[in-house]
Enzyme design. Structure first.
Site, mmCIF file in Angstrom:
data_model
loop_
_atom_site.group_PDB
_atom_site.id
_atom_site.type_symbol
_atom_site.label_atom_id
_atom_site.label_comp_id
_atom_site.label_asym_id
_atom_site.label_seq_id
_atom_site.Cartn_x
_atom_site.Cartn_y
_atom_site.Cartn_z
ATOM 1 N N GLY A 10 0.819 -1.219 0.000
ATOM 2 C CA GLY A 10 0.000 0.000 0.000
ATOM 3 C C GLY A 10 0.849 1.265 0.000
ATOM 4 N N ASP A 31 -0.061 -8.982 2.056
ATOM 5 C CA ASP A 31 -1.071 -8.025 1.579
ATOM 6 C C ASP A 31 -2.055 -8.810 0.716
ATOM 7 O OD1 ASP A 31 -0.827 -4.574 1.022
ATOM 8 O OD2 ASP A 31 -2.411 -5.793 0.091
ATOM 9 N N LEU A 33 -3.856 -7.364 -1.534
ATOM 10 C CA LEU A 33 -3.947 -6.573 -2.772
ATOM 11 C C LEU A 33 -5.340 -5.993 -3.006
ATOM 12 C CD1 LEU A 33 -1.748 -8.777 -5.188
ATOM 13 C CD2 LEU A 33 -1.029 -6.841 -3.791
ATOM 14 N N ASP A 58 -4.700 -12.677 3.142
ATOM 15 C CA ASP A 58 -5.515 -11.795 3.976
ATOM 16 C C ASP A 58 -5.122 -12.023 5.432
ATOM 17 O OD1 ASP A 58 -7.964 -10.901 5.531
ATOM 18 O OD2 ASP A 58 -8.600 -10.423 3.488
ATOM 19 N N SER A 124 -4.544 6.864 13.728
ATOM 20 C CA SER A 124 -4.856 8.046 12.920
ATOM 21 C C SER A 124 -5.213 9.227 13.814
ATOM 22 C CB SER A 124 -6.047 7.714 12.027
ATOM 23 O OG SER A 124 -6.579 8.886 11.470
ATOM 24 N N ALA A 125 -4.927 10.410 13.310
ATOM 25 C CA ALA A 125 -5.321 11.633 14.019
ATOM 26 C C ALA A 125 -6.832 11.761 14.122
ATOM 27 C CB ALA A 125 -4.744 12.846 13.303
ATOM 28 N N THR A 126 -7.547 10.940 13.378
ATOM 29 C CA THR A 126 -9.008 10.978 13.445
ATOM 30 C C THR A 126 -9.502 10.676 14.867
ATOM 31 O OG1 THR A 126 -11.001 10.289 12.261
ATOM 32 C CG2 THR A 126 -9.464 8.553 12.796
ATOM 33 N N TYR A 148 -14.848 3.897 10.573
ATOM 34 C CA TYR A 148 -13.394 3.810 10.371
ATOM 35 C C TYR A 148 -12.651 4.305 11.618
ATOM 36 C CZ TYR A 148 -8.699 5.249 9.008
ATOM 37 O OH TYR A 148 -7.339 5.448 8.984
ATOM 38 N N LYS A 152 -10.088 2.380 14.631
ATOM 39 C CA LYS A 152 -8.766 2.817 15.113
ATOM 40 C C LYS A 152 -8.779 2.976 16.636
ATOM 41 C CE LYS A 152 -6.648 2.938 11.159
ATOM 42 N NZ LYS A 152 -5.760 1.807 10.836
ATOM 43 N N ARG A 230 -4.837 21.501 7.756
ATOM 44 C CA ARG A 230 -4.389 20.149 8.106
ATOM 45 C C ARG A 230 -2.869 20.122 8.211
ATOM 46 N NH1 ARG A 230 -8.996 20.144 8.793
ATOM 47 N NH2 ARG A 230 -10.614 18.664 8.164
HETATM 48 P P1 NAD Z 1 -3.459 1.623 1.563
HETATM 49 O O1 NAD Z 1 -4.855 1.220 1.285
HETATM 50 O O2 NAD Z 1 -2.654 2.202 0.464
HETATM 51 O O3 NAD Z 1 -2.659 0.379 2.177
HETATM 52 C C1 NAD Z 1 -3.263 -0.614 2.969
HETATM 53 C C2 NAD Z 1 -2.879 -1.973 2.383
HETATM 54 O O4 NAD Z 1 -3.475 -2.995 3.183
HETATM 55 C C3 NAD Z 1 -3.362 -2.166 0.950
HETATM 56 O O5 NAD Z 1 -2.272 -2.572 0.137
HETATM 57 C C4 NAD Z 1 -4.431 -3.245 1.054
HETATM 58 O O6 NAD Z 1 -4.450 -4.090 -0.090
HETATM 59 C C5 NAD Z 1 -3.992 -3.995 2.314
HETATM 60 N N1 NAD Z 1 -5.064 -4.676 3.057
HETATM 61 C C6 NAD Z 1 -6.253 -4.165 3.459
HETATM 62 N N2 NAD Z 1 -6.937 -5.091 4.148
HETATM 63 C C7 NAD Z 1 -6.163 -6.200 4.207
HETATM 64 C C8 NAD Z 1 -6.315 -7.488 4.789
HETATM 65 N N3 NAD Z 1 -7.433 -7.834 5.439
HETATM 66 N N4 NAD Z 1 -5.322 -8.390 4.649
HETATM 67 C C9 NAD Z 1 -4.184 -8.079 3.969
HETATM 68 N N5 NAD Z 1 -3.985 -6.873 3.404
HETATM 69 C C10 NAD Z 1 -4.957 -5.948 3.523
HETATM 70 O O7 NAD Z 1 -3.511 2.624 2.810
HETATM 71 P P2 NAD Z 1 -2.369 3.535 3.452
HETATM 72 O O8 NAD Z 1 -2.701 4.951 3.162
HETATM 73 O O9 NAD Z 1 -1.028 3.020 3.113
HETATM 74 O O10 NAD Z 1 -2.686 3.303 4.995
HETATM 75 C C11 NAD Z 1 -2.013 2.326 5.767
HETATM 76 C C12 NAD Z 1 -2.580 2.325 7.169
HETATM 77 O O11 NAD Z 1 -2.473 3.632 7.729
HETATM 78 C C13 NAD Z 1 -4.071 1.962 7.247
HETATM 79 O O12 NAD Z 1 -4.272 1.169 8.388
HETATM 80 C C14 NAD Z 1 -4.744 3.316 7.402
HETATM 81 O O13 NAD Z 1 -5.970 3.205 8.087
HETATM 82 C C15 NAD Z 1 -3.722 4.088 8.214
HETATM 83 N N6 NAD Z 1 -3.820 5.550 8.052
HETATM 84 C C16 NAD Z 1 -3.748 6.092 6.792
HETATM 85 C C17 NAD Z 1 -3.888 7.471 6.632
HETATM 86 C C18 NAD Z 1 -3.840 8.088 5.256
HETATM 87 O O14 NAD Z 1 -4.292 9.239 5.135
HETATM 88 N N7 NAD Z 1 -3.318 7.441 4.237
HETATM 89 C C19 NAD Z 1 -4.076 8.308 7.750
HETATM 90 C C20 NAD Z 1 -4.129 7.725 9.014
HETATM 91 C C21 NAD Z 1 -3.985 6.334 9.140
HETATM 92 N N1 UFG Z 2 -10.998 18.997 1.004
HETATM 93 C C1 UFG Z 2 -11.536 19.811 0.048
HETATM 94 N N2 UFG Z 2 -11.907 19.256 -1.147
HETATM 95 C C2 UFG Z 2 -11.739 17.930 -1.422
HETATM 96 C C3 UFG Z 2 -11.174 17.097 -0.423
HETATM 97 C C4 UFG Z 2 -10.826 17.672 0.781
HETATM 98 O O1 UFG Z 2 -11.711 21.018 0.254
HETATM 99 O O2 UFG Z 2 -12.092 17.481 -2.511
HETATM 100 C C5 UFG Z 2 -10.570 19.602 2.287
HETATM 101 C C6 UFG Z 2 -11.262 19.012 3.500
HETATM 102 O O3 UFG Z 2 -12.475 19.693 3.752
HETATM 103 C C7 UFG Z 2 -10.215 19.236 4.583
HETATM 104 C C8 UFG Z 2 -8.878 19.082 3.834
HETATM 105 O O4 UFG Z 2 -9.200 19.304 2.460
HETATM 106 O O5 UFG Z 2 -10.282 20.535 5.093
HETATM 107 C C9 UFG Z 2 -8.241 17.716 3.972
HETATM 108 O O6 UFG Z 2 -9.183 16.716 3.623
HETATM 109 P P1 UFG Z 2 -8.740 15.192 3.365
HETATM 110 O O7 UFG Z 2 -9.973 14.449 2.967
HETATM 111 O O8 UFG Z 2 -7.576 15.137 2.453
HETATM 112 O O9 UFG Z 2 -8.207 14.716 4.797
HETATM 113 P P2 UFG Z 2 -8.925 14.659 6.217
HETATM 114 O O10 UFG Z 2 -8.129 15.512 7.148
HETATM 115 O O11 UFG Z 2 -10.375 14.915 6.124
HETATM 116 O O12 UFG Z 2 -8.769 13.111 6.616
HETATM 117 C C10 UFG Z 2 -7.569 12.362 6.393
HETATM 118 C C11 UFG Z 2 -7.935 10.896 6.185
HETATM 119 C C12 UFG Z 2 -8.528 10.331 7.461
HETATM 120 C C13 UFG Z 2 -7.559 10.547 8.580
HETATM 121 C C14 UFG Z 2 -7.209 12.016 8.708
HETATM 122 C C15 UFG Z 2 -6.158 12.220 9.759
HETATM 123 O O13 UFG Z 2 -8.880 10.754 5.131
HETATM 124 O O14 UFG Z 2 -8.743 8.947 7.312
HETATM 125 O O15 UFG Z 2 -6.705 12.508 7.477
HETATM 126 O O16 UFG Z 2 -5.057 11.434 9.516
HETATM 127 F F1 UFG Z 2 -8.128 10.114 9.728
#
Ligand code: NAD
Ligand code: UFG
Length: 330
Positions: A10, A31, A33, A58, A124-126, A148, A152, A230
């Site tokens: 990922g 993974d 995939l 998985d 996540s910061a969520t 979601y 977390k 952000r």
């Molecule tokens: P991503 O979707 O690119 O990567 C996740 C990977 O996990 C993918 O390759 C997917 O195929 C694999 N996967 C999902 N479910 C699976 C399962 N049951 N078994 C095996 N593989 C599985 O996402 P990412 O952005 O790289 O995020 C990685 C982690 O970080 C996630 O847990 C996500 O919730 C967390 N996170 C991401 C963000 C973000 O903004 N990208 C922010 C906060 C937290």
């Molecule tokens: N935004 C727009 N237009 C868009 C998309 C987003 O104006 O088309 C704005 C949003 O309102 C926000 C900012 O851009 O103000 C960032 O939005 P994102 O959707 O990129 O990110 P978020 O902060 O909402 O959330 C992301 C991930 C969550 C995670 C969080 C903190 O999607 O899963 O960051 O890590 F929890």
């Protein structure tokens, strides 16, 4: 060390695998995939010179995980695998709970059987919810507003309980802020299928002409220009934070929660302008209503990461835009 990286093909996982390999760690990826492609393995190999060992499996498949642990002496796990789309989690909550929670429970069970009790987990910061004031600090109260986010929060609690039940466990819960950008090689990055939900991939698609116009969700927030603020973090900085967290987890027992952000807030319009500057391309946008569930500002207090892990983000918004644009063009 020999490290199992779940979700290693990922977005964040692939960048972390590259940095692990550069530091001399041996990597095994599991993974399924569901949100990535096996071709990422070739790109990782081109960047680092080493093709990671890969299992298409998985994490809910206990027997598959058991055979990975029996074939390799895994010393620690970096656990990225999970579903991550906020909106989708509201539509299909059972899939989110099953994938993220059941998957992690099965992974922990197999780790315990194998005597591997060291984990770095993607939170996540969520989990800071809607009621805290910035900058967000690790000891603030947590809450969630969607399935979601609840996965977390629950997983943070489950993993903490595990370290209380058995003092041999060591877990670092990493709360990511907003990871964007791509590897400077332009070979790996974020490539969401369909219309992106997140701001950065949306901007990139408008810039290359795949989408006509960005909707800026609200310009009446209590922020300097009224648009949402952000804490964007370069995905390579984030990957490097995992290496520091791994070192810490290997040397300590118990649980620690650490923010991975930059402590700098950037508004939607600031990010649009930075992207235009780095790409030389105009990004069409219009002001649209606020998006439900969004907060005005979200950025990290990064003192704990600096003191505990010795980690600090080094890249700025310009680097994130430049590297993200290079990836998008490739
Ligand atoms: P991503 O979707 O690119 O990567 C996740 C990977 O996990 C993918 O390759 C997917 O195929 C694999 N996967 C999902 N479910 C699976 C399962 N049951 N078994 C095996 N593989 C599985 O996402 P990412 O952005 O790289 O995020 C990685 C982690 O970080 C996630 O847990 C996500 O919730 C967390 N996170 C991401 C963000 C973000 O903004 N990208 C922010 C906060 C937290
Ligand atoms: N935004 C727009 N237009 C868009 C998309 C987003 O104006 O088309 C704005 C949003 O309102 C926000 C900012 O851009 O103000 C960032 O939005 P994102 O959707 O990129 O990110 P978020 O902060 O909402 O959330 C992301 C991930 C969550 C995670 C969080 C903190 O999607 O899963 O960051 O890590 F929890």
């Amino acid at each position: 060390m020999k490290i199992l990286v779940t979700g290693g093909t990922g977005f964040i996982g692939s960048h972390t695998v590259v940095e692990l390999q550069k530091t001399g760690h041996e990597v095994v990826i599991v993974d399924n995939l569901s949100n990535s492609s096996e071709t990422v393995l070739d790109d990782i190999c081109t960047i680092s010179g080493t093709r990671p060992i890969f299992y298409k499996a998985d994490i809910r498949d206990k027997e598959a995980l058991r055979s990975v642990f029996s074939e390799h002496k895994i010393e620690a796990v970096i656990h990225f695998a999970g579903l991550k789309a906020v909106g989708e989690s509201v539509q299909i909550p059972l899939e989110y709970y099953h994938n993220n929670i059941t998957g992690t429970l099965i992974l922990c069970d197999v780790m315990r059987e194998a005597g591997c009790k060291t984990m770095v987990f993607s939170s996540s910061a969520t989990v800071y919810g809607m009621n805290n004031t910035v900058p967000f600090k690790e000891d603030m109260p947590t809450s969630a507003t969607n399935p979601y986010g609840r996965t977390k929060l629950m997983l943070e609690q489950i993993l903490s309980d595990l370290t209380v039940s058995d003092p041999e466990w060591s877990v670092v819960l990493l709360r990511y802020f907003n990871p964007i950008g791509a590897h400077p090689s332009g070979l790996i990055g974020e490539n969401p299928s369909g219309i992106p939900n997140n701001l950065f991939p949306y901007i990139a698609r408008v810039a290359v002409g795949m989408l006509p116009c960005l909707s800026v969700f609200g310009n009446d927030y209590d922020t300097p220009d009224g648009t949402g603020v952000r804490d964007y973090i370069h995905v390579v900085d984030l990957a490097l934070g995992h290496l520091k967290a791994l070192d810490f987890a290997a040397a300590h027992k118990g649980v620690e929660t650490v923010n991975l952000g930059t402590s700098r807030g950037t508004s939607v319009l600031e990010l649009v302008r930075a992207f235009e500057k780095e790409s030389g391309v105009k990004v069409n946008y219009k002001i649209a209503p606020r998006r439900a569930g969004d907060i005005a500002s979200c950025y990290a207090d990064t003192e704990k990461a600096e003191k505990l892990l010795g980690w600090k983000a080094k890249y700025g918004i310009e680097d994130m835009c430049r590297d993200g644009w290079r990836y998008m063009n490739k």
